[in-house]
Design a protein around this motif. Structure first.
Motif, PDB file in Angstrom:
ATOM      1  N   THR A   1      -1.016  -1.221  -4.432  1.00  0.00           N
ATOM      2  CA  THR A   1      -2.456  -1.545  -4.367  1.00  0.00           C
ATOM      3  C   THR A   1      -3.345  -0.308  -4.346  1.00  0.00           C
ATOM      4  O   THR A   1      -4.573  -0.434  -4.478  1.00  0.00           O
ATOM      5  CB  THR A   1      -2.750  -2.401  -3.115  1.00  0.00           C
ATOM      6  OG1 THR A   1      -2.384  -1.659  -1.947  1.00  0.00           O
ATOM      7  CG2 THR A   1      -1.994  -3.723  -3.171  1.00  0.00           C
ATOM      8  N   ASN A   2      -2.751   0.867  -4.193  1.00  0.00           N
ATOM      9  CA  ASN A   2      -3.547   2.092  -4.154  1.00  0.00           C
ATOM     10  C   ASN A   2      -3.575   2.841  -5.489  1.00  0.00           C
ATOM     11  O   ASN A   2      -4.176   3.911  -5.586  1.00  0.00           O
ATOM     12  CB  ASN A   2      -3.034   3.044  -3.061  1.00  0.00           C
ATOM     13  CG  ASN A   2      -3.351   2.518  -1.676  1.00  0.00           C
ATOM     14  OD1 ASN A   2      -4.252   1.690  -1.511  1.00  0.00           O
ATOM     15  ND2 ASN A   2      -2.629   2.993  -0.666  1.00  0.00           N
ATOM     16  N   HIS A   3      -2.898   2.296  -6.512  1.00  0.00           N
ATOM     17  CA  HIS A   3      -2.885   2.970  -7.809  1.00  0.00           C
ATOM     18  C   HIS A   3      -4.126   2.578  -8.618  1.00  0.00           C
ATOM     19  O   HIS A   3      -4.555   1.423  -8.603  1.00  0.00           O
ATOM     20  CB  HIS A   3      -1.607   2.594  -8.576  1.00  0.00           C
ATOM     21  CG  HIS A   3      -1.299   3.524  -9.705  1.00  0.00           C
ATOM     22  ND1 HIS A   3      -1.956   3.470 -10.915  1.00  0.00           N
ATOM     23  CD2 HIS A   3      -0.404   4.554  -9.804  1.00  0.00           C
ATOM     24  CE1 HIS A   3      -1.475   4.408 -11.712  1.00  0.00           C
ATOM     25  NE2 HIS A   3      -0.524   5.086 -11.057  1.00  0.00           N
ATOM     26  N   GLU A   4      -4.655   3.559  -9.364  1.00  0.00           N
ATOM     27  CA  GLU A   4      -5.885   3.311 -10.106  1.00  0.00           C
ATOM     28  C   GLU A   4      -5.717   2.257 -11.202  1.00  0.00           C
ATOM     29  O   GLU A   4      -6.656   1.519 -11.522  1.00  0.00           O
ATOM     30  CB  GLU A   4      -6.416   4.615 -10.715  1.00  0.00           C
ATOM     31  CG  GLU A   4      -5.469   5.314 -11.665  1.00  0.00           C
ATOM     32  CD  GLU A   4      -6.079   6.600 -12.226  1.00  0.00           C
ATOM     33  OE1 GLU A   4      -7.267   6.595 -12.564  1.00  0.00           O
ATOM     34  OE2 GLU A   4      -5.340   7.599 -12.306  1.00  0.00           O
ATOM     35  N   LEU A   5      -4.496   2.148 -11.771  1.00  0.00           N
ATOM     36  CA  LEU A   5      -4.282   1.130 -12.809  1.00  0.00           C
ATOM     37  C   LEU A   5      -4.400  -0.267 -12.209  1.00  0.00           C
ATOM     38  O   LEU A   5      -4.955  -1.184 -12.839  1.00  0.00           O
ATOM     39  CB  LEU A   5      -2.905   1.316 -13.453  1.00  0.00           C
ATOM     40  CG  LEU A   5      -2.500   0.253 -14.488  1.00  0.00           C
ATOM     41  CD1 LEU A   5      -3.483   0.220 -15.659  1.00  0.00           C
ATOM     42  CD2 LEU A   5      -1.083   0.494 -15.005  1.00  0.00           C
ATOM     43  N   VAL A   6      -3.903  -0.443 -11.006  1.00  0.00           N
ATOM     44  CA  VAL A   6      -3.994  -1.751 -10.338  1.00  0.00           C
ATOM     45  C   VAL A   6      -5.458  -2.080 -10.060  1.00  0.00           C
ATOM     46  O   VAL A   6      -5.901  -3.230 -10.225  1.00  0.00           O
ATOM     47  CB  VAL A   6      -3.157  -1.743  -9.037  1.00  0.00           C
ATOM     48  CG1 VAL A   6      -3.367  -3.038  -8.256  1.00  0.00           C
ATOM     49  CG2 VAL A   6      -1.686  -1.537  -9.359  1.00  0.00           C
TER      50      VAL A   6
ATOM     51  N   ALA B   1       0.861  -1.187   0.000  1.00  0.00           N
ATOM     52  CA  ALA B   1       0.000   0.000   0.000  1.00  0.00           C
ATOM     53  C   ALA B   1       0.895   1.235   0.000  1.00  0.00           C
ATOM     54  O   ALA B   1       1.600   1.503   0.973  1.00  0.00           O
ATOM     55  CB  ALA B   1      -0.907   0.002   1.224  1.00  0.00           C
ATOM     56  N   MET B   2       0.913   1.947  -1.136  1.00  0.00           N
ATOM     57  CA  MET B   2       1.754   3.127  -1.262  1.00  0.00           C
ATOM     58  C   MET B   2       0.889   4.331  -1.602  1.00  0.00           C
ATOM     59  O   MET B   2      -0.320   4.216  -1.791  1.00  0.00           O
ATOM     60  CB  MET B   2       2.812   2.901  -2.351  1.00  0.00           C
ATOM     61  CG  MET B   2       3.776   1.764  -2.064  1.00  0.00           C
ATOM     62  SD  MET B   2       5.115   1.673  -3.275  1.00  0.00           S
ATOM     63  CE  MET B   2       4.320   0.859  -4.644  1.00  0.00           C
ATOM     64  N   ASP B   3       1.534   5.466  -1.730  1.00  0.00           N
ATOM     65  CA  ASP B   3       0.833   6.667  -2.166  1.00  0.00           C
ATOM     66  C   ASP B   3       0.221   6.410  -3.544  1.00  0.00           C
ATOM     67  O   ASP B   3       0.838   5.768  -4.398  1.00  0.00           O
ATOM     68  CB  ASP B   3       1.837   7.826  -2.236  1.00  0.00           C
ATOM     69  CG  ASP B   3       1.139   9.156  -2.441  1.00  0.00           C
ATOM     70  OD1 ASP B   3       0.670   9.398  -3.573  1.00  0.00           O
ATOM     71  OD2 ASP B   3       1.084   9.935  -1.479  1.00  0.00           O
ATOM     72  N   SER B   4      -0.975   6.914  -3.763  1.00  0.00           N
ATOM     73  CA  SER B   4      -1.662   6.636  -5.025  1.00  0.00           C
ATOM     74  C   SER B   4      -0.950   7.238  -6.232  1.00  0.00           C
ATOM     75  O   SER B   4      -1.164   6.809  -7.369  1.00  0.00           O
ATOM     76  CB  SER B   4      -3.108   7.156  -4.966  1.00  0.00           C
ATOM     77  OG  SER B   4      -3.097   8.567  -4.736  1.00  0.00           O
TER      78      SER B   4
END
Length: 635
Positions: A583-588, A538-541
């Motif tokens: 897990t916080n990125h919109e592509l994922v 879980a990282m910065d988006s």
């Protein structure tokens, strides 16, 4: 005429000399020239203290070849010998005339420059000659003597008609050794071993322009001007420099003197040295010399064996391992010490007490010079850092005393071109780069371009990133981590930035545990398991959706194995990487929620390719296929 047998304890010493005394036949010339120099310096000393009444003058040593007669002559103008001295010093093999002379004049001869230690040197002539003659006239009133020996224990000794003081050695060159009758070969040996002997050595003559004749300009009847040619004169060809720079006091030398001497040592080296270190100590051992820092490359092997070892200006070797600390064998220059034995084994040298002291002294002197250069002109020192860092880092690894001193001048450059000492670095990063366990994490990159995205991620958090790219930096980091308190090094691509410097605050994942499990299974089915370990974070988006990292420990151990050290076998392990998925990125999130399996696989593969591209891992056929797929998407 006297006939007799040489006083030796074996039936015939000459075969033993040829087989065991020296490994190289060519060394005979070094020994004979050294003896001639020795005899000349002895005379200089005796005249200076009033024990010899002759005029010392400006003596020289002459080497002559008689090719037709198959003879080589070495002639000096030294103190010579009486018949009794020939009997004593030549026929009693194990008795060194130089040693006895030093014992007799111990107090007054300390500065006489006597070479000494050449007790058996004369007999090396029988390695290349089947008959040797000595014609010698003492500086006293005694008659000249003529000694002849054909390589057996028998000799003849008779009176000679030589009138000028000094000694002439005549070698009747043996069959098979005719190379020593060639001008080019003798000149090569004189230049190699005797280039800096303290007495001028004449080898033939040469024509030069007459310095006292200025060519005149002549005008003819038509007013046309011509300049007459230079007038040539014939002078002795002196092949050596009797007063090289290292024999002088540093206060008597300018910077240009050091540069000129470097060119004299290395005539084919066109780059100027970066700086020099003048060695000059007379207690508890004698050592002089000049060491030069050349421009370095990151190759640890190709630059060694360029330091020349001399004993009282007699060349000994350019393999100085065991005498000069190993990390300094990449330097160039000269060291000269009468306290280093000439003809002994490497293991003996390494165990010799004086040699160990000399090695420690050179280490200390180099460290002090580097500190002085750093303090006096830090800006210039920083400019030269890339050219000298490999020596300094190698020294920090291999010599504990140098490691301690290097804290004052060893530099740690950043990707932005700033330079820190270790103390400055820790003061600069302590506040921001200390993790939750109170350990300071020093981030670094090995290649600014290949690791650019990882560097940017660190900079966005206002972290400092070093640029450490030498081949031994992994070893150095390991040493720093074990000797400095509470620090660790981490390459910026070893993990995502929040994991490299873990703080108390943790980012919460937008995915539920069930979604994370589903995503993990999907990724493991598509991503090749033999190359990548999937790691959900879980990282910065705004952080990258896919990031490829290689664990610090594994990568560092592999690098250490490749340059010597590290864990056995690590260097042969296949390359393994972590695929860190944000897990916080919109592509994922889109990958997870895409309805068709085909599109999911395409998004995963495209994202993986982009991550590999940013890491420099996409090459050859894989890169070609990626470009083709990218064009297909544009259509």
């Amino acid at each position: 005429m006297t006939k007799g047998s040489i006083n030796v304890s074996v039936e015939n010493i000459f075969p033993l000399i040829k087989k065991f005394l020296y490994s190289d036949h060519e060394i005979f010339l070094r020994e004979l020239i050294s003896n001639a120099t020795d005899a000349t310096l002895k005379l200089k000393h005796l005249t200076s203290i009033g024990e010899s009444k002759v005029e010392y003058g400006a003596p020289k040593i002459e080497v002559k070849i008689d090719k037709d007669g198959k003879k080589l002559h070495i002639i000096d103008q030294g103190l010579g010998m009486t018949a009794e001295e020939v009997q004593k010093y030549i026929n009693e093999v194990a008795f060194s005339g130089a040693e006895e002379f030093l014992n007799k004049y111990e107090d007054s001869a300390k500065d006489a420059g006597i070479i000494g230690h050449f007790g058996l040197g004369f007999y090396s002539s029988f390695m290349v000659a089947d008959k040797v003659e000595i014609i010698t006239k003492s500086h006293t009133d005694a008659p000249a003597a003529h000694w002849t020996c054909d390589g057996s224990p028998e000799f003849t000794l008779e009176e000679a008609d030589k009138t000028e003081r000094g000694t002439e050695i005549i070698l009747h060159i043996s069959e098979g050794e005719e190379e020593f009758l060639e001008d080019s070969r003798i000149r090569e040996l004189l230049t190699k071993y005797n280039k800096f002997m303290p007495i001028p050595i004449k080898f033939g003559t040469k024509d030069i322009n007459d310095p006292e004749h200025e060519p005149q300009t002549i005008t003819d009847e038509d007013g046309k001007e011509t300049t007459e040619p230079h007038r040539q004169i014939t002078v002795d060809d002196i092949i050596n420099n009797p007063n090289p720079a290292w024999t002088k006091q540093p206060s008597d030398l300018e910077e240009d003197d050091y540069k000129n001497f470097y060119r004299e040592l290395y005539p084919m080296q066109f780059e100027e040295p970066l700086f020099n270190i003048h060695l000059n100590v007379d207690y508890p051992f004698n050592l002089t010399g000049i060491l030069y820092f050349p421009k370095m490359t990151n190759d640890l092997n190709i630059q060694k064996d360029r330091i020349q070892l001399y004993q009282n200006q007699v060349f000994v070797t350019d393999n100085v391992e065991g005498i000069v600390p190993e990390f300094l064998t990449m330097l160039r220059g000269v060291i000269d010490s009468p306290d280093i034995p000439l003809n002994v084994s490497r293991s003996y040298l390494q165990a010799d007490g004086n040699v160990k002291k000399i090695s420690s002294y050179i280490t200390r002197k180099v460290a002090d010079k580097l500190k002085s250069l750093f303090n006096s002109n830090r800006e210039d020192f920083e400019k030269k850092w890339d050219d000298i860092k490999i020596v300094i880092e190698y020294g920090m690894l291999s010599e504990d005393k140098f490691f301690e001193k290097a804290d004052a001048f060893a530099l740690y450059p950043t990707v932005d071109g700033k330079f820190y000492t270790f103390e400055e670095l820790t003061n600069a990063i302590k506040a921001k780069q200390t993790d939750k366990d109170d350990k300071m994490v020093i981030l670094y990159a090995a290649n600014k371009d290949e690791q650019h995205s990882y560097i940017q991620a660190a900079k966005e958090k206002d972290y400092e990133v070093l640029l450490l790219d030498s081949p031994i930096v992994s070893h150095l980091m390991q040493k720093l981590e074990t000797t400095k308190e509470n620090i660790s090094f981490a390459r910026v691509d070893a993990d995502h930035i929040d994991n490299l410097i873990k703080k108390d605050d943790t980012t919460i994942s937008k995915l539920s545990d069930e979604e994370k499990t589903k995503l993990d299974e999907l990724l493991k089915e598509v991503v090749p398991s033999e190359k990548f370990m999937v790691q959900l974070e879980a990282m910065d988006s705004n952080a990258s959706p896919f990031m490829i990292t290689q664990p610090e420990f594994m990568r560092r151990m592999k690098e250490m194995q490749q340059t010597g050290g590290g864990m056995f076998g690590m260097g042969h392990m296949p390359e393994m990487y972590n695929l860190v998925v944000n897990t916080n990125h919109e592509l994922v999130n889109e990958i997870l929620n895409t309805k068709t399996r085909k599109k999911q696989e395409r998004l995963i593969n495209q994202s993986l390719d982009l991550a590999r591209l940013s890491q420099g891992l996409l090459k050859g056929e894989e890169l070609t296929n990626f470009i083709k797929r990218s064009y297909d998407m544009i259509k």
